[in-house]
Motif scaffolding. Structure first.
Motif, PDB file in Angstrom:
ATOM      1  N   VAL A  21       0.839  -1.207   0.000  1.00  0.00           N
ATOM      2  CA  VAL A  21       0.000   0.000   0.000  1.00  0.00           C
ATOM      3  C   VAL A  21       0.870   1.251   0.000  1.00  0.00           C
ATOM      4  O   VAL A  21       0.591   2.222  -0.722  1.00  0.00           O
ATOM      5  CB  VAL A  21      -0.961  -0.001   1.209  1.00  0.00           C
ATOM      6  CG1 VAL A  21      -1.655   1.351   1.363  1.00  0.00           C
ATOM      7  CG2 VAL A  21      -2.003  -1.100   1.066  1.00  0.00           C
ATOM      8  N   SER A  74      -4.700   6.283   1.213  1.00  0.00           N
ATOM      9  CA  SER A  74      -3.872   5.118   1.539  1.00  0.00           C
ATOM     10  C   SER A  74      -3.829   4.889   3.043  1.00  0.00           C
ATOM     11  O   SER A  74      -3.787   3.741   3.514  1.00  0.00           O
ATOM     12  CB  SER A  74      -2.454   5.303   0.993  1.00  0.00           C
ATOM     13  OG  SER A  74      -1.784   6.352   1.664  1.00  0.00           O
ATOM     14  N   ILE A 119      -6.916   3.061   3.906  1.00  0.00           N
ATOM     15  CA  ILE A 119      -6.819   1.648   3.503  1.00  0.00           C
ATOM     16  C   ILE A 119      -6.138   0.835   4.599  1.00  0.00           C
ATOM     17  O   ILE A 119      -6.596  -0.261   4.959  1.00  0.00           O
ATOM     18  CB  ILE A 119      -6.046   1.516   2.178  1.00  0.00           C
ATOM     19  CG1 ILE A 119      -6.883   2.055   1.017  1.00  0.00           C
ATOM     20  CG2 ILE A 119      -5.673   0.060   1.915  1.00  0.00           C
ATOM     21  CD1 ILE A 119      -6.172   2.038  -0.320  1.00  0.00           C
ATOM     22  N   ASN A 126      -8.417   0.341   7.520  1.00  0.00           N
ATOM     23  CA  ASN A 126      -9.383  -0.732   7.231  1.00  0.00           C
ATOM     24  C   ASN A 126      -8.739  -2.099   7.411  1.00  0.00           C
ATOM     25  O   ASN A 126      -9.379  -3.041   7.903  1.00  0.00           O
ATOM     26  CB  ASN A 126      -9.913  -0.600   5.800  1.00  0.00           C
ATOM     27  CG  ASN A 126     -10.637   0.715   5.567  1.00  0.00           C
ATOM     28  OD1 ASN A 126     -11.082   1.370   6.510  1.00  0.00           O
ATOM     29  ND2 ASN A 126     -10.755   1.110   4.313  1.00  0.00           N
ATOM     30  N   PHE A 142     -10.372  -5.258   4.035  1.00  0.00           N
ATOM     31  CA  PHE A 142      -9.435  -4.796   3.013  1.00  0.00           C
ATOM     32  C   PHE A 142      -9.644  -5.543   1.705  1.00  0.00           C
ATOM     33  O   PHE A 142      -9.706  -4.939   0.627  1.00  0.00           O
ATOM     34  CB  PHE A 142      -8.002  -5.004   3.523  1.00  0.00           C
ATOM     35  CG  PHE A 142      -6.933  -4.733   2.504  1.00  0.00           C
ATOM     36  CD1 PHE A 142      -6.446  -3.453   2.300  1.00  0.00           C
ATOM     37  CD2 PHE A 142      -6.403  -5.767   1.746  1.00  0.00           C
ATOM     38  CE1 PHE A 142      -5.453  -3.204   1.360  1.00  0.00           C
ATOM     39  CE2 PHE A 142      -5.405  -5.538   0.810  1.00  0.00           C
ATOM     40  CZ  PHE A 142      -4.934  -4.247   0.621  1.00  0.00           C
ATOM     41  N   ILE A 189     -11.689  -4.164  -2.090  1.00  0.00           N
ATOM     42  CA  ILE A 189     -10.774  -4.084  -3.224  1.00  0.00           C
ATOM     43  C   ILE A 189     -11.185  -5.075  -4.307  1.00  0.00           C
ATOM     44  O   ILE A 189     -11.192  -4.767  -5.505  1.00  0.00           O
ATOM     45  CB  ILE A 189      -9.324  -4.337  -2.762  1.00  0.00           C
ATOM     46  CG1 ILE A 189      -8.800  -3.110  -2.039  1.00  0.00           C
ATOM     47  CG2 ILE A 189      -8.421  -4.686  -3.933  1.00  0.00           C
ATOM     48  CD1 ILE A 189      -7.357  -3.221  -1.584  1.00  0.00           C
ATOM     49  N   GLN A 242     -10.197   2.697  -6.293  1.00  0.00           N
ATOM     50  CA  GLN A 242      -9.880   2.092  -5.004  1.00  0.00           C
ATOM     51  C   GLN A 242      -9.805   3.136  -3.899  1.00  0.00           C
ATOM     52  O   GLN A 242     -10.233   2.885  -2.764  1.00  0.00           O
ATOM     53  CB  GLN A 242      -8.551   1.334  -5.085  1.00  0.00           C
ATOM     54  CG  GLN A 242      -8.538   0.158  -6.036  1.00  0.00           C
ATOM     55  CD  GLN A 242      -9.343  -1.029  -5.518  1.00  0.00           C
ATOM     56  OE1 GLN A 242      -9.978  -0.962  -4.471  1.00  0.00           O
ATOM     57  NE2 GLN A 242      -9.327  -2.120  -6.269  1.00  0.00           N
ATOM     58  N   TYR A 243      -9.269   4.305  -4.213  1.00  0.00           N
ATOM     59  CA  TYR A 243      -9.131   5.327  -3.183  1.00  0.00           C
ATOM     60  C   TYR A 243     -10.490   5.827  -2.707  1.00  0.00           C
ATOM     61  O   TYR A 243     -10.706   6.053  -1.516  1.00  0.00           O
ATOM     62  CB  TYR A 243      -8.284   6.495  -3.712  1.00  0.00           C
ATOM     63  CG  TYR A 243      -6.810   6.187  -3.746  1.00  0.00           C
ATOM     64  CD1 TYR A 243      -6.190   5.596  -2.653  1.00  0.00           C
ATOM     65  CD2 TYR A 243      -6.037   6.477  -4.860  1.00  0.00           C
ATOM     66  CE1 TYR A 243      -4.835   5.311  -2.672  1.00  0.00           C
ATOM     67  CE2 TYR A 243      -4.681   6.197  -4.885  1.00  0.00           C
ATOM     68  CZ  TYR A 243      -4.085   5.605  -3.781  1.00  0.00           C
ATOM     69  OH  TYR A 243      -2.745   5.323  -3.801  1.00  0.00           O
ATOM     70  N   ALA A 268     -11.944   3.169  -0.463  1.00  0.00           N
ATOM     71  CA  ALA A 268     -11.312   3.106   0.861  1.00  0.00           C
ATOM     72  C   ALA A 268     -11.964   4.091   1.824  1.00  0.00           C
ATOM     73  O   ALA A 268     -12.187   3.769   2.999  1.00  0.00           O
ATOM     74  CB  ALA A 268      -9.822   3.398   0.739  1.00  0.00           C
TER      75      ALA A 268
END
Length: 430
Positions: free
Chosen positions: A84, A197, A200, A203, A211, A215, A372-373, A376
């Motif tokens: 990450v 990040s 993430i 999480n 996680f 994703i 993805q960001y 998150a």
């Protein structure tokens, strides 16, 4: 003709002020990047049309990335956190490089140095408190770490203030506006990349399932939307991404919800995925062993009467987490793609195809993590709103840092409260 050209510019997202900025900031945006497809693939797929060649290149590289994803999951939480961080640094590099290439002719002093310095400062600010929360005993054991933890926010502010002063000292006459533009560029990039990040990793500490499932849902939606759009797509979805279709969008939604339910069912049965990731001070390693919470214990649910005649069942046994997975997969399918649309708009604004050419057929790392960001942030907010309660271990950590008289006061207050509720008396009788 002039009116037509102006309308075309507006449709492409460019206004008169954009044209003025071009002349002031020195030229056109960077040349669009191209993917470096491996030569072995070029030779193997040389007889195919460009459409099918792209399909195979994307497919092969997607399988390779999924395989790599499985490998890093197998290697454990520490490797995941390292990946990450590496992804964060690469995404930051790609966005900053675009800004640097657009205005490279001015050779602004300290721009890249300050950009990476601010990245270091923001990472120290975010991850400093995370280290204190999850590695409390280790931090208290080492004197340098204890000092860094105690004065963490002051040190963070001092580091940022140093960078701020360096930026002011670097200002050059006739380029003030450009330098402030790049100052804003850097900070927006930090907000998008570093903050997400950090979420993430937060999480991940709640349990690897928080996680992996989100994703995986984004990956599944990206793949299935592409597949449905490739074979059945006819109706354009949004002008920012001309290749996106309603058929792909809708097909990806249903496929992702089903995938989320199945993946959640499989993972909910394994403690290594459902238990919070905690640091074991005795072994100086991460552990993921616990008694599964109610979220990960099979329960029986009544099927609505309307659906009983269709499925032929009256009840169904499933994990409560699977219900939450519906919310996660729905967000990944309906809102997550807007992270990709945002990235598409950004690339169109600077007339580039991809953020970089790191992955053949896919572009840069940022091209793969744009959705993805956004995901998150949603997962972190969802956990804080509907899942996470007060953390006893963190309360005890804070309690142990107090002075003895403060600890005694809290002890007596808690004791009196338990006696009033009759809890302490029942424990003493037992």
């Amino acid at each position: 003709n002039l009116q037509e050209s102006e309308s075309e510019n507006k449709l492409d997202g460019e206004t008169a002020s954009d044209s003025e900025s071009k002349s002031e900031f020195g030229g056109s945006p960077p040349v669009p990047t191209s993917d470096d497809t491996p030569e072995v693939l070029n030779r193997a797929l040389s007889n195919l049309s460009s459409r099918w060649k792209n399909w195979w290149v994307r497919g092969i590289l997607t399988l390779a990335m999924i395989t790599f994803f499985f490998i890093i999951i197998y290697l454990g939480p520490m490797v995941l956190m390292t990946i990450v961080m590496c992804v964060q640094i690469k995404c930051f590099h790609e966005i900053i490089t675009i800004g640097y290439n657009v205005y490279h002719s001015y050779d602004l002093p300290w721009f890249r140095t300050l950009s990476w310095y601010f990245l270091l400062c923001v990472n120290y600010f975010f991850y400093g408190e995370t280290v204190t929360d999850y590695f409390f005993t280790l931090v208290q054991r080492e004197e340098p770490l204890r000092i860094l933890s105690k004065y963490h926010r002051f040190i963070s502010f001092t580091l940022y203030l140093t960078g701020f002063c360096m930026f002011v000292l670097s200002l050059v006459k006739k380029h003030y506006r450009l330098q402030f533009y790049m100052f804003g560029w850097t900070h927006v990039t930090l907000l998008i990349v570093v903050t997400q990040s950090h979420l993430i990793i937060h999480n991940l500490f709640e349990g690897m399932i928080w996680f992996i499932v989100p994703i995986s849902c984004v990956i599944c939606n990206d793949i299935m939307a592409y597949m449905f759009g490739f074979f059945f797509g006819r109706t354009p979805l949004i002008k920012l991404s001309p290749k996106k279709t309603w058929e792909g969008f809708i097909g990806g939604f249903f496929a992702t919800v089903l995938f989320g339910l199945l993946l959640s069912y499989v993972m909910s049965g394994y403690r290594c995925f459902t238990c919070p990731v905690e640091f074991n001070n005795d072994t100086n390693s991460f552990t993921v062993d616990c008694e599964p919470s109610e979220l990960f214990q099979l329960q029986e649910y009544n099927i609505p009467v309307v659906l009983q005649s269709v499925v032929g069942w009256k009840t169904v046994r499933m994990y409560p987490f699977q219900i939450h997975s519906i919310a996660l997969s729905t967000f990944a399918s309906l809102i997550g793609p807007f992270g990709g649309f945002f990235a598409s708009g950004f690339k169109r604004a600077f007339k580039i195809k991809d953020f970089a050419n790191t992955i053949p057929g896919h572009g840069g790392i940022m091209d793969r993590f744009d959705c993805q960001y956004l995901m998150a942030t949603f997962v972190n907010v969802y956990i804080a709103s509907f899942i996470r309660g007060p953390n006893p271990s963190k309360l005890i950590q804070q309690f142990l840092t107090l002075r003895p008289d403060q600890q005694l006061h809290i002890f007596n207050t808690l004791k009196a409260h338990l006696v009033d509720k009759g809890i302490l008396g029942s424990l003493e009788d037992a």
